[in-house]
Write a protein that holds these residues in place. Sequence first.
Motif, PDB file in Angstrom:
ATOM      1  N   UNK B 128      75.759  96.359 -22.429  1.00 38.02           N
ATOM      2  CA  UNK B 128      76.603  95.583 -22.304  1.00 38.02           C
ATOM      3  C   UNK B 128      78.009  96.197 -21.613  1.00 38.02           C
ATOM      4  N   UNK B 129      78.206  97.317 -22.319  1.00 40.58           N
ATOM      5  CA  UNK B 129      79.599  98.346 -22.021  1.00 40.58           C
ATOM      6  C   UNK B 129      79.381  98.714 -20.553  1.00 40.58           C
ATOM      7  N   UNK B 131      77.529  97.045 -18.191  1.00 43.59           N
ATOM      8  CA  UNK B 131      77.891  95.999 -17.277  1.00 43.59           C
ATOM      9  C   UNK B 131      79.355  95.506 -17.192  1.00 43.59           C
ATOM     10  N   UNK B 132      80.034  95.853 -18.269  1.00 39.52           N
ATOM     11  CA  UNK B 132      81.702  95.753 -18.466  1.00 39.52           C
ATOM     12  C   UNK B 132      82.357  96.514 -17.094  1.00 39.52           C
ATOM     13  N   UNK B 134      81.493  97.049 -14.190  1.00 34.65           N
ATOM     14  CA  UNK B 134      81.558  96.076 -12.860  1.00 34.65           C
ATOM     15  C   UNK B 134      82.896  95.629 -12.830  1.00 34.65           C
ATOM     16  N   UNK B 135      83.622  95.255 -14.025  1.00 35.84           N
ATOM     17  CA  UNK B 135      85.047  94.558 -13.488  1.00 35.84           C
ATOM     18  C   UNK B 135      85.941  95.427 -14.006  1.00 35.84           C
TER      19      UNK B 135
END
Lengths: 408, 410
Positions: B128-129, B131-132, B134-135
């Motif tokens: 999750x971290x 993927x985070x 990406x923003x």
Amino acid sequence: MQFQRQTLSNGLVLIGEVNPGAKSAAIGFFVRAGARDETSQINGVSHFLEHMLFKGTERLSSLEVNEAFDSRGAQFNAFTSEEQTVFHAAVLPEYLIDITELWAELMRPALRDEDFNIEKDVIKEEIAMCQDTPASDLMDRCRSLHFGEHPCGHSVLGTIETIDALTARQMREYFSNRYAPNNMVVACTGSFDWDQLAATLEVTCGRWPAQAVGRPLTDFPGTKQKARADKANLKREHICLIHTGVSAQDPRRFAAAMLSLIVGNDYGSRFYWDLIDKALAEEASMQFGPMDGTGMFYNYFCCSTDNADRVMDIVNGIFRDLADHGVTDEELAKAKNKVLSALVIKNEVPMGRLLDLGFHWMYLGEYRSIEQDVESVKAVTVDQVNSLIRQIDLNSYTQYTLGPAATA
Amino acid sequence: MEQRIDKHVLANGMVLLGEPMAGVQSVAFDIMLSAGAAWMPPGACGVANVISDWIFRGAGPRDNRALGDALDGLGLHRSSSVGSSHLYIGAALESSNLAQALGLYSDIILNPQLSDEQFEPARQLVIEELCGLEDEPRHKVMLELRKRFYPDPLGRSTAGELADLQALTVARTRELAKSHLDVSQAIFSVAGKYDFDAVCRQIEGVFGPQQGEPLNALDVGSRGPRYTHIPHEGAQVHIGLMTPTARFIDKDYYDARAAVSVLSGGMSSRLFTEVREKRGLCYAIGAKYHSFKQAAGISCYAGTTPDKAQETLDVILGEFHRLAEGISEQEMERAKVGLKSALIMQSESSSSRVDSIGSDYYMLGRVRTLDEIKENIEARTVDSVLGFLRSNPFRDFTVVTIGPREVRLD
């Protein structure tokens, strides 16, 4: 540590907390000027003005200002919020008086047109940077939605349009009203000579004329509206919730700080155990935001689009449980331990203490020692926290979500 | 400056270091384990992150919840991170709770439960971290930069790689945790208010019996591509660039630090003045020195709107090259004052001192005193820095951009 104060005849307040054992000193000029004091036409002027102060005076160019700070090894900066502009520096004790004189001189800036025009570009880059930082962008949007017409909803940076349209003359008018000595506090912590500092400030700031300046203070619980915006470049859901809060003057503020830790601290909080520990969200936090005459709690979550609905169900479940059953003795005890630990760590360095010293005076008009803050934290009871939960109505909040466009 | 460094080496090789600080009520500690991203086998990038989360999900007699509650009960502020060379596990807290904290951390490192049911959330949280990121283009660009600047496995991402994380199994991760959490090679540091004899007795009692083996040297490969652009429809182009320089252990280290200070030490430095103050091209611009034992570099970040990206890059590279042409005495003086002030002010923070003494020992086999660092800074001159720059010109830049537009590299 020894507290000292003096008020000059023009209303400028000088406060100091002397710690002879410290290796450094920290000085701050606190101005009661922020986004909430602006009209929508000049939105962004407080922050722009903060930048312009570093561009120098009649005597000093911007390069000379930067060289003056750097040649004394000062770690200096400034920030603007909805209600304060703070200029600060941490420095070795032998340079404190030089840096104080420099700051005092900068408080009467030249505001040159050519500097104004170049700095507009820098501000617009800062606005673009905020747009590429979803958590910041989201906070601005949610605060604006929450506060509606109330001035605490104004964006600190302003917009590209308001910054482009801003004139140097509008900035000078705003400056001469809000940067009045009776609207400012100078604070100092660490290793320094109080008498020497006070005498220096008397000479450098004593002749500034006082102005009639104020700030309407109305409390506002928030609109509790909901909104969403899609942004093409985002891959995650970013969710902000804002609750009604209490003000920086309110006696319930210590209970409010404990509540935010119990609900949304990095570790061991309700959000942590139900969302982070379960890997449903990589960010889930609650912070208490006390302000002048009003306040808020803001919550931030970041998760995958797939998990967003489940995250919100869990969050609403946590709020309902707290409203129905309150917090436990154990939760409150742990929150107190964290705050007390944080105070001890923060106060290792004078710069860590400076903001508390200045803000206590700006918001409360009084000095609070570290020991007093420790006692107030220890005195919070479960009943007080539970009573606060009922008063603010945790189940009701403003919500703004930013995320990718929904796929077909 | 009076300064004392405490040191004790256990029979198994573990090193204990301490720096007492007068006038504070806090204490910080950190354990450096040779379980950083570079030490893990290929195809498992991110496993160190999973391990660093998993070990906190139950240790000794306490399950996940009981362990979390015990740590919270001490009010401690956790600081764990995955680096290239090490896994760092530490905390800062009120000094009276140190012995209890060390007791809990001993369990976490020596007796983590590593249960099957806690593996999946630990692994998923790292995913999750990742993927985070990406923003977060500003953060992502510097990770992508290091991946390409430093040779593998030094530059391996400390956030992990998605495919590798998804392929991890419970058994493999548990096996890597057991083999890499080797305290016989660990460096333990403490700073603030503490009793060194008591700390040594406690640590020796628990960690002393652990045996392990020194690691072989890392097999270092080649660097990545010179320029990479990652498209992202944001408001800015985020530019990261990096060039090789003297390592921490080299004789030119202090000249390199002084050069970076002239380039980017304060608001009167070259980059801030030329890129932001004079041309208004950026809000965020800055360069930093970074070193592993084997290689070092000077990195630079700038965020700018797409129309200005090319000019921003050209001005930055121009300033790097122009530095060797000349430095004034005043610039040199400001660089030295800045470095010395930062040194003294950092020494007020127990967490900063813990990081410094651990890192010094790993790099040099000893801890430098503040006086030694200060004297080395003071000994720099315009001639010594220019001599260094002319013998070691900035070249072989690695560049990464994230944003709606590419740049050209000449």
